[in-house]
Write an enzyme that holds these catalytic residues in place. Structure first.
Site, PDB file in Angstrom:
ATOM      1  N   MET A  16      25.018  40.851  -8.798  1.00  0.00           N
ATOM      2  CA  MET A  16      25.050  40.430 -10.324  1.00  0.00           C
ATOM      3  C   MET A  16      26.164  40.967 -11.167  1.00  0.00           C
ATOM      4  O   MET A  16      27.056  40.246 -11.800  1.00  0.00           O
ATOM      5  CB  MET A  16      23.730  40.711 -10.675  1.00  0.00           C
ATOM      6  CG  MET A  16      23.243  40.067 -12.206  1.00  0.00           C
ATOM      7  SD  MET A  16      21.752  40.114 -12.470  1.00  0.00           S
ATOM      8  CE  MET A  16      21.325  41.790 -12.788  1.00  0.00           C
ATOM      9  N   LEU A  17      26.366  42.456 -11.251  1.00  0.00           N
ATOM     10  CA  LEU A  17      27.284  43.067 -12.091  1.00  0.00           C
ATOM     11  C   LEU A  17      28.714  42.768 -11.520  1.00  0.00           C
ATOM     12  O   LEU A  17      29.728  42.340 -12.147  1.00  0.00           O
ATOM     13  CB  LEU A  17      26.988  44.628 -12.085  1.00  0.00           C
ATOM     14  CG  LEU A  17      27.820  45.144 -12.859  1.00  0.00           C
ATOM     15  CD1 LEU A  17      28.175  44.701 -14.170  1.00  0.00           C
ATOM     16  CD2 LEU A  17      27.794  46.795 -12.766  1.00  0.00           C
ATOM     17  N   ASP A  41      32.177  48.608   3.543  1.00  0.00           N
ATOM     18  CA  ASP A  41      30.746  49.143   3.569  1.00  0.00           C
ATOM     19  C   ASP A  41      31.058  50.531   2.923  1.00  0.00           C
ATOM     20  O   ASP A  41      31.692  51.227   3.657  1.00  0.00           O
ATOM     21  CB  ASP A  41      30.122  49.026   4.948  1.00  0.00           C
ATOM     22  CG  ASP A  41      28.740  49.640   4.985  1.00  0.00           C
ATOM     23  OD1 ASP A  41      28.566  50.718   3.975  1.00  0.00           O
ATOM     24  OD2 ASP A  41      28.054  49.665   6.041  1.00  0.00           O
ATOM     25  N   ALA A  63      25.260  49.202  -4.592  1.00  0.00           N
ATOM     26  CA  ALA A  63      23.886  49.824  -4.485  1.00  0.00           C
ATOM     27  C   ALA A  63      22.986  49.414  -3.861  1.00  0.00           C
ATOM     28  O   ALA A  63      22.947  48.050  -3.474  1.00  0.00           O
ATOM     29  CB  ALA A  63      23.629  50.274  -6.129  1.00  0.00           C
ATOM     30  N   THR A  65      19.359  48.248  -4.716  1.00  0.00           N
ATOM     31  CA  THR A  65      18.772  48.171  -5.894  1.00  0.00           C
ATOM     32  C   THR A  65      17.391  47.644  -5.976  1.00  0.00           C
ATOM     33  O   THR A  65      16.882  47.452  -6.966  1.00  0.00           O
ATOM     34  CB  THR A  65      19.633  46.894  -6.747  1.00  0.00           C
ATOM     35  OG1 THR A  65      19.730  45.899  -6.153  1.00  0.00           O
ATOM     36  CG2 THR A  65      21.000  47.656  -7.241  1.00  0.00           C
ATOM     37  N   TYR A 128      14.238  55.447  -5.904  1.00  0.00           N
ATOM     38  CA  TYR A 128      15.495  54.871  -6.476  1.00  0.00           C
ATOM     39  C   TYR A 128      16.182  55.657  -7.507  1.00  0.00           C
ATOM     40  O   TYR A 128      17.362  55.914  -7.322  1.00  0.00           O
ATOM     41  CB  TYR A 128      15.147  53.449  -6.868  1.00  0.00           C
ATOM     42  CG  TYR A 128      16.386  52.655  -7.785  1.00  0.00           C
ATOM     43  CD1 TYR A 128      17.307  52.189  -7.378  1.00  0.00           C
ATOM     44  CD2 TYR A 128      16.454  52.685  -9.235  1.00  0.00           C
ATOM     45  CE1 TYR A 128      18.439  51.614  -7.826  1.00  0.00           C
ATOM     46  CE2 TYR A 128      17.461  52.198  -9.710  1.00  0.00           C
ATOM     47  CZ  TYR A 128      18.614  51.619  -9.285  1.00  0.00           C
ATOM     48  OH  TYR A 128      19.357  51.119 -10.045  1.00  0.00           O
ATOM     49  N   LYS A 132      19.926  57.186  -7.038  1.00  0.00           N
ATOM     50  CA  LYS A 132      21.061  57.177  -8.162  1.00  0.00           C
ATOM     51  C   LYS A 132      21.279  58.531  -8.723  1.00  0.00           C
ATOM     52  O   LYS A 132      22.506  58.887  -9.171  1.00  0.00           O
ATOM     53  CB  LYS A 132      20.662  56.013  -9.138  1.00  0.00           C
ATOM     54  CG  LYS A 132      20.476  54.782  -8.490  1.00  0.00           C
ATOM     55  CD  LYS A 132      21.778  54.367  -8.097  1.00  0.00           C
ATOM     56  CE  LYS A 132      22.767  53.749  -9.231  1.00  0.00           C
ATOM     57  NZ  LYS A 132      23.728  53.023  -8.756  1.00  0.00           N
TER      58      LYS A 132
HETATM   59  N1  LIG Z   1      19.935  45.366 -12.068  1.00  0.00           N
HETATM   60  C1  LIG Z   1      19.510  46.222 -12.988  1.00  0.00           C
HETATM   61  O1  LIG Z   1      18.587  45.947 -13.790  1.00  0.00           O
HETATM   62  C2  LIG Z   1      20.065  47.529 -13.062  1.00  0.00           C
HETATM   63  C3  LIG Z   1      19.587  48.506 -14.090  1.00  0.00           C
HETATM   64  C4  LIG Z   1      20.321  49.673 -13.983  1.00  0.00           C
HETATM   65  C5  LIG Z   1      21.326  49.957 -13.201  1.00  0.00           C
HETATM   66  N2  LIG Z   1      21.758  49.010 -12.130  1.00  0.00           N
HETATM   67  C6  LIG Z   1      22.919  49.507 -11.418  1.00  0.00           C
HETATM   68  O2  LIG Z   1      23.994  48.615 -11.635  1.00  0.00           O
HETATM   69  C7  LIG Z   1      24.715  48.509 -10.611  1.00  0.00           C
HETATM   70  C8  LIG Z   1      24.854  46.984 -10.046  1.00  0.00           C
HETATM   71  O3  LIG Z   1      23.323  46.473  -9.846  1.00  0.00           O
HETATM   72  P1  LIG Z   1      23.079  44.882  -9.654  1.00  0.00           P
HETATM   73  O4  LIG Z   1      22.104  44.602 -10.497  1.00  0.00           O
HETATM   74  O5  LIG Z   1      24.585  44.023  -9.693  1.00  0.00           O
HETATM   75  O6  LIG Z   1      22.963  44.899  -8.177  1.00  0.00           O
HETATM   76  P2  LIG Z   1      22.890  43.884  -7.000  1.00  0.00           P
HETATM   77  O7  LIG Z   1      22.894  42.537  -7.374  1.00  0.00           O
HETATM   78  O8  LIG Z   1      21.765  44.107  -5.715  1.00  0.00           O
HETATM   79  O9  LIG Z   1      24.343  43.974  -6.222  1.00  0.00           O
HETATM   80  C9  LIG Z   1      24.619  45.279  -5.256  1.00  0.00           C
HETATM   81  C10 LIG Z   1      25.610  44.815  -4.558  1.00  0.00           C
HETATM   82  O10 LIG Z   1      26.120  46.025  -3.621  1.00  0.00           O
HETATM   83  C11 LIG Z   1      26.322  45.357  -2.136  1.00  0.00           C
HETATM   84  N3  LIG Z   1      25.960  46.432  -1.349  1.00  0.00           N
HETATM   85  C12 LIG Z   1      24.722  46.975  -0.896  1.00  0.00           C
HETATM   86  N4  LIG Z   1      24.906  47.742  -0.203  1.00  0.00           N
HETATM   87  C13 LIG Z   1      26.249  48.030   0.066  1.00  0.00           C
HETATM   88  C14 LIG Z   1      27.153  48.838   0.996  1.00  0.00           C
HETATM   89  N5  LIG Z   1      26.594  49.477   1.799  1.00  0.00           N
HETATM   90  N6  LIG Z   1      28.283  48.485   0.963  1.00  0.00           N
HETATM   91  C15 LIG Z   1      29.075  47.653  -0.002  1.00  0.00           C
HETATM   92  N7  LIG Z   1      28.253  46.871  -0.723  1.00  0.00           N
HETATM   93  C16 LIG Z   1      27.032  47.273  -0.754  1.00  0.00           C
HETATM   94  C17 LIG Z   1      25.158  44.344  -2.120  1.00  0.00           C
HETATM   95  O11 LIG Z   1      25.396  43.524  -1.079  1.00  0.00           O
HETATM   96  P3  LIG Z   1      24.037  42.823  -0.389  1.00  0.00           P
HETATM   97  O12 LIG Z   1      23.571  41.772  -0.955  1.00  0.00           O
HETATM   98  O13 LIG Z   1      24.776  42.515   1.151  1.00  0.00           O
HETATM   99  O14 LIG Z   1      23.167  44.012  -0.199  1.00  0.00           O
HETATM  100  C18 LIG Z   1      25.397  43.684  -3.496  1.00  0.00           C
HETATM  101  O15 LIG Z   1      26.325  42.697  -3.265  1.00  0.00           O
HETATM  102  C19 LIG Z   1      24.194  49.298  -9.499  1.00  0.00           C
HETATM  103  O16 LIG Z   1      24.504  50.482  -9.402  1.00  0.00           O
HETATM  104  C20 LIG Z   1      22.617  49.205 -10.096  1.00  0.00           C
HETATM  105  O17 LIG Z   1      22.137  50.512  -9.554  1.00  0.00           O
HETATM  106  C21 LIG Z   1      21.430  47.808 -12.284  1.00  0.00           C
END
Ligand SMILES: NC(=O)c1ccc[n+]([C@@H]2O[C@H](COP(=O)([O-])OP(=O)(O)OC[C@H]3O[C@@H](n4cnc5c(N)ncnc54)[C@H](OP(=O)(O)O)[C@@H]3O)[C@@H](O)[C@H]2O)c1
Length: 286
Positions: A16-17, A41, A63, A65, A128, A132
């Site tokens: 998403m980000l 990866d 991540a 997530t 989680y 992190k």
């Molecule tokens: N969403 C929130 O509310 C929130 C809040 C606070 C902080 N964050 C942080 O913000 C960041 C982005 O979050 P997001 O919501 O965009 O997460 P997301 O939509 O779950 O995206 C995470 C991405 O990372 C990929 N990924 C997972 N394991 C991987 C690996 N080993 N190597 C390469 N790519 C990998 C996933 O691919 P797959 O789909 O194939 O798994 C997915 O494309 C993260 O660090 C998260 O901890 C998020």
């Protein structure tokens, strides 16, 4: 880095980000390599070392997530959130790149009464959050030139998020019960991506920065704002408590983040969450 050609590597670019990060950088005319798990990866040290070569800035949007699933799969989440982050940081240090690690309010205990400072002690309450927090530690240990950007309550057009879920359920049901006892800062992925770009362009010192909207609210009030933006009656949202809605992972009761480090570095924080939601809603709910 103002004016120079900056070569960016985005890991987790299909998340998403990650999607908005790549979009913001491309629209700003940056040189971007967008990667996700299939080509990079982050747990694979050799792949990471190879991918980071030739880049000036690495943004780790990858991540584990799934917050509740991490309670049962902490070693797997640790492998991505801590070891993966460490591998990227080590490679960034070897290739002389700046590492931007996206982190979370879940590294904190979430029981404060006023916004957390960047220097607040870590106190994760969930698996989680622990993984992190380990990622933050690893990045700082492996790569001197790092920015740890903590965010929270993220929503965006390119992923599953609270506003989309609420808007969908609100169309299907007469009323929705939403918790009123968890307070935080809803934050648009576009705003966070723009902040990362501004931090790098400004050349801020290494350290921890809080990448959330200003102001604070509860999920209940945010849900009312979402339903209003969707053209439905906000009165259909009813107050609930976390006890009634509890899942496997504990949620922070209060995790608003302060923005003093941004101000000290001369970088404007993201605006107030209500104004930013008004700007984001047409895109996110489209
Ligand atoms: N969403 C929130 O509310 C929130 C809040 C606070 C902080 N964050 C942080 O913000 C960041 C982005 O979050 P997001 O919501 O965009 O997460 P997301 O939509 O779950 O995206 C995470 C991405 O990372 C990929 N990924 C997972 N394991 C991987 C690996 N080993 N190597 C390469 N790519 C990998 C996933 O691919 P797959 O789909 O194939 O798994 C997915 O494309 C993260 O660090 C998260 O901890 C998020």
């Amino acid at each position: 880095m103002t004016g120079a050609v900056v070569r960016w590597l985005v890991a987790g670019a299909r998340g998403m980000l990650g999607q908005d990060m790549v979009g913001v950088l491309e629209r700003a005319g940056q040189d971007v390599t967008a990667t996700d798990r299939d080509v990079l990866d982050i747990t694979d040290a050799a792949q990471v070392l190879d991918a980071v070569r030739g880049h000036d800035v690495v943004v780790n949007c990858a991540a584990w997530t799934a917050v509740d699933d991490a309670e049962l799969h902490e070693p797997e989440a640790f492998g991505i959130n801590a070891i993966g982050a460490a591998r990227l940081a080590r490679a960034a240090a070897q290739h002389g790149a700046r590492l931007v690690q996206i982190s979370t309010d879940y590294v904190l205990a979430g029981d404060a009464a006023s916004p957390y400072e960047e220097s607040a002690p870590l106190g994760p309450r969930s698996a989680y959050g622990r993984t992190k927090a380990a990622g933050e530690w690893a990045v700082a240990a492996e790569c001197t030139d790092h920015l740890i950007v903590r965010t929270a309550w993220l929503y965006g057009g390119g992923g599953r998020c609270f506003p989309k879920t609420i808007a969908r359920l609100a169309r299907e049901r007469d009323h929705l019960d939403v918790v009123d006892d968890q307070v935080g800062q809803p934050t648009w992925t576009m705003d966070l991506a723009d902040l990362v770009l501004r931090l790098v362009r400004t050349g801020v010192p290494s350290g921890i920065y809080h990448g959330t909207s200003t102001g604070e609210t509860s999920w209940f009030d945010f849900a009312r704002a979402v339903v209003g933006a969707a053209g439905l009656d906000p009165e259909m949202i009813r107050r609930a408590t976390s006890v009634a809605a509890s899942g496997p992972a504990p949620r922070p009761a209060y995790s608003a983040l302060g923005h003093d480090a941004l101000v000290r570095a001369g970088v404007a924080p993201i605006g107030d969450w209500t104004a930013r939601w008004t700007a984001a809603a047409p895109t996110v709910l489209a």
